[in-house]
Design a protein around this motif. Structure first.
Motif, PDB file in Angstrom:
ATOM      1  N   LEU A  54       6.290  -0.670  13.300  1.00 53.98           N
ATOM      2  CA  LEU A  54       6.323   0.533  12.479  1.00 53.98           C
ATOM      3  C   LEU A  54       6.871   1.614  12.625  1.00 53.98           C
ATOM      4  O   LEU A  54       7.797   2.534  11.551  1.00 53.98           O
ATOM      5  N   ILE A  55       5.982   2.234  13.784  1.00 53.31           N
ATOM      6  CA  ILE A  55       6.817   3.114  14.423  1.00 53.31           C
ATOM      7  C   ILE A  55       7.342   3.273  15.567  1.00 53.31           C
ATOM      8  O   ILE A  55       6.308   3.071  16.731  1.00 53.31           O
TER       9      ILE A  55
ATOM     10  N   HIS B 221       0.976  -0.964   0.332  1.00 59.47           N
ATOM     11  CA  HIS B 221      -0.308  -0.017   0.018  1.00 59.47           C
ATOM     12  C   HIS B 221       0.766   0.872  -0.105  1.00 59.47           C
ATOM     13  O   HIS B 221       1.782   1.734   1.210  1.00 59.47           O
ATOM     14  N   PRO B 222       1.129   2.352  -1.053  1.00 65.77           N
ATOM     15  CA  PRO B 222       2.160   3.335  -1.009  1.00 65.77           C
ATOM     16  C   PRO B 222       1.688   4.392  -0.273  1.00 65.77           C
ATOM     17  O   PRO B 222       2.431   4.559   0.339  1.00 65.77           O
ATOM     18  N   PHE B 223       0.883   4.430   0.965  1.00 65.84           N
ATOM     19  CA  PHE B 223       1.108   5.591   1.482  1.00 65.84           C
ATOM     20  C   PHE B 223      -0.461   5.323   2.283  1.00 65.84           C
ATOM     21  O   PHE B 223      -1.221   5.762   1.682  1.00 65.84           O
TER      22      PHE B 223
ATOM     23  N   ARG C  62       4.721   4.195   4.845  1.00 64.75           N
ATOM     24  CA  ARG C  62       5.004   4.355   3.307  1.00 64.75           C
ATOM     25  C   ARG C  62       4.994   2.852   3.166  1.00 64.75           C
ATOM     26  O   ARG C  62       6.142   2.332   3.689  1.00 64.75           O
ATOM     27  N   ASN C  63       4.355   2.381   2.107  1.00 59.51           N
ATOM     28  CA  ASN C  63       5.143   1.045   0.961  1.00 59.51           C
ATOM     29  C   ASN C  63       4.981  -0.961   2.049  1.00 59.51           C
ATOM     30  O   ASN C  63       5.384  -1.501   2.347  1.00 59.51           O
ATOM     31  N   LEU C  64       3.933   0.265   2.871  1.00 60.74           N
ATOM     32  CA  LEU C  64       3.185  -0.776   3.322  1.00 60.74           C
ATOM     33  C   LEU C  64       3.056  -2.554   2.900  1.00 60.74           C
ATOM     34  O   LEU C  64       1.963  -2.473   2.628  1.00 60.74           O
ATOM     35  N   ALA C  65       3.610  -3.486   2.967  1.00 65.15           N
ATOM     36  CA  ALA C  65       3.676  -4.958   2.095  1.00 65.15           C
ATOM     37  C   ALA C  65       2.504  -5.654   3.497  1.00 65.15           C
ATOM     38  O   ALA C  65       3.048  -5.441   4.253  1.00 65.15           O
ATOM     39  N   PHE C  66       2.144  -6.212   2.208  1.00 66.89           N
ATOM     40  CA  PHE C  66       0.868  -7.347   2.796  1.00 66.89           C
ATOM     41  C   PHE C  66       1.056  -8.867   1.958  1.00 66.89           C
ATOM     42  O   PHE C  66       0.762  -9.003  -0.056  1.00 66.89           O
TER      43      PHE C  66
END
Length: 127
Positions: A76-77, A43-45, A97-101
């Motif tokens: 992540l944060i 997911h880009p953003f 940003r760019n969270l992968a699934f």
């Protein structure tokens, strides 16, 4: 006796605009699931918007982790923030940003302040 910080709001959204005159936050594009045509997908953003209260005055640390298995969460944060008073409402805007699934399903999200879990929620990914 010191009170435990409280989560007042948790939103996943596309954007947050802060009005320079009033300081008001406008939340844009709230969503609770992600649809993907194929996997893996990134997911880009997105923004995870978090409002806290009852945070004792001083320096603190927020950690937000995600994972398919609640026993194996990936941070992540991790960021510091400051509270002026337990009465202050603290808005934290966390850009992802760019969270992968790797596949569809429910992905657990855990929010901690000073290593104390405050919220367990999830985001659903479907195809």
């Amino acid at each position: 006796m010191q009170s435990k910080p409280q989560v007042l709001a948790w939103l996943t959204c596309d954007g947050v605009h802060i009005d320079p005159g009033s300081g008001k936050h406008t939340i844009l594009g709230v969503f609770s699931n992600i649809r993907a045509a194929k996997f893996p997908v990134a997911h880009p953003f997105m923004i995870w918007f978090l409002t806290l209260s009852d945070v004792p005055a001083g320096q603190h640390k927020v950690r937000i982790s995600i994972g398919v298995d609640p026993m194996q969460m990936t941070p992540l944060i991790e960021r510091p923030f400051e509270s002026q008073s337990p009465l202050q409402r603290i808005n934290l805007i966390n850009e992802i940003r760019n969270l992968a699934f790797n596949g569809p399903g429910d992905h657990s999200i855990v929010v901690e302040v000073d290593d104390e879990p405050l919220l367990a929620t999830s985001i659903t990914v479907t195809n």
